[in-house]
Design a protein around this motif. Sequence first.
Motif: not given
Length: 717
Positions: A475-480, A641-655
């Motif tokens: 799924l994430l590869s397709a979104i990317h 775990n208490g850490i915020w992960h802000e969205p970035k360019k290339g979010q699908a590949a990043l996650v």
Amino acid sequence: MSKSVIIWISTLLLVFSGAGIWAWQRYGPSEGKVFVEIPNELPVAITIDSASNACDLTVRRYRQIGKEMQFELAANAGGLAPYNVEIVQNGKVQRFEKVPHRLGLWLTLTNLTLNGGKTSIKVSSLGQPGCETTAEFDYNASLITQILDESKWVRQGSKDTWLDVRPVVKNNRIYLKDFANFQDGRTHVVMIDNIVVSGLENGVEVKPGYLYNVTAKWIDAPYNDWWNSLKNRSVRQQNIWISPNGVATKEESTLTRIDIPAWYAPKKDINVHFDTDFPEFKPIEGKLVMQYRLNNWVPAQNYFNRGITHLPAWEKNIPTDKMHWTASPGLFQDKNQDWFASLSREEVEKSGNNITGFGAYAFDFEFWNQVYNPEVKQRLIWFAERIRKNNPNINLFDYWGGSAYTNPHFNTLNDKKPGAFLKDYDNPAPNHTNYDALPNGDSFQNVFNVSPTDVYPRPSFGVDEQGNTPNNFALLSAIHALRINELIPFQKKNKSIFYAWNRYMPLYKDPVVPWHLETSNPKGELVFGQLEMMPASQALSMSLFSLILFDGYYIWHDSQPAGRGANSYRITPESSDWGKEWYPADAKTNISVFNRTVPDGEAPRYWDYPTEFYVLGNWMAKQVEDVLVGGTNQDLAYEINGIWHEPKKGQAALVADKKEPFISAIVKGNKIVVLGVDSFQPPTATKKLTVKLPDGEKTTISLYGNWPALYRGTLKK
């Protein structure tokens, strides 16, 4: 030759010989190896009387599953089935006549009415009169309610002593349990929704209201050597739907969840019924939903009334602008690309003139190289230009050659790591040469107006430490891939779609899944070889993400609409299939009885629940159409775990690289739709995830297994 040289050479020979022996044993063929079942620890019946030494019929082990009893029979003669069976307890007799028995299953009696305690069973052969045995077993009354009521679950797929998964009820909780737990010394791997799980033989807790895809595999090598067709490999698959319990789970969220609707309830027959049972709804404005009619007694209009925009061109009496077609090499009489490259422009355009009256048209010339040589490319450009000229409103795309940026099918288990593709966002460009301009300036860049990406299910090996497989990244590869396509200037105005299939296309000579079907006339069991089904959770995710983040989907189907009926099968000596077995209840009727005409069409040979879940996703997306039409897409921040992960360019590949959840949203004014998925957590785990909305508000969403979670709400500002 000195003594030290002789020792050195001898040592090398020993090392190389040892390495060769190891490699042969590890990767060499399994021919000649026999793998025998390692018996599970089950109670053994006590023989009371065996009237015939000629057949030596005995009852060995037995297993109780709810009200069902299974008995392992042994004899020194064949052709004994069917049997007459008597169950006696405290003087009360229950008789069962002509009970079938076949290789791969134990003698089974369902819905027995007994009390706990000693019980006897008398088994009398009808195949060999006088061959009978009587044995004693213990019936456990506490197990009577062990299995969820049969009206509340559906199971289809394999059926033998290798895999027997059922929903068990304990303390008002539901567990999936494999009562077979078949072992034969080979590596044994069990998956739920393509993620490896352990302990299924003891029970794994699951939530009701979902369909679980359970796959068991065996190989006489480490599981990640599944690619090796020389090894002895086996597979079984069961697909189990558990109806919702009617108790809504209260969520502490400012958003409203749009869940699988309570009215969804698959039937127990082999057909799917979305085309009659789903409520009617118009297609989502601006979306493409291209499917095939599955049931031949259901009119095409039923599909158009359930969110589908296009059906195949072989359908009769439908508007031409609602027709789709995928052109295969058959369009050119299966001739090769050298022949095509020799055609003149006039000949190519003449072929293009024959393509008229379609709402959507795709190229799938799969006998040709996917990266076209200049001669083939030139002629395909002429062909496509002529189609567009004659059909200005057509949706035209190339599935085989792909859009400008083809799906890289990244995953963390090979050299295509997701993180390596983040750089593609810095300078979005095609990743193959099909879209390069020819010396004369001709190019595909201006002829296609739809950008597809391939979302066929990926292999379910290798497996990493978390039990994930390449399919978890699909799924994430397709979104990317589609997001990159939408950044390429000449494709920005294109519609972006997923091009899908409902099953895994074997890549390594994979063994088939034996799919069990019961017939009533003649009475017996047909077992057809089938392909592995994709998880329902994946089908629903593909549908929702394609419609909410992009412009829809095309789900391929490889047959005409099917008929219905347990006996609606035609099997001839020339039948093209992946193998079949026939087990007549009377142990006599030959499979040739199915060499007959089926006037109303053959019934399906497998349960196409993935297509039904694609349509279910279409219905769910329809519930947020008011936000989708005219809304804008943005990814959301989330806390782990208490850490915020802000969205970035290339979010699908990043996650995907970090194996984290993917959370995205559509915003229109003060309305918001949130869609999330965790493609990597265990298939029965629940994750409460805090997300940050565009107005700065924080709220919680719930992610179950690998199922998508859809919400809608109102922003404060």
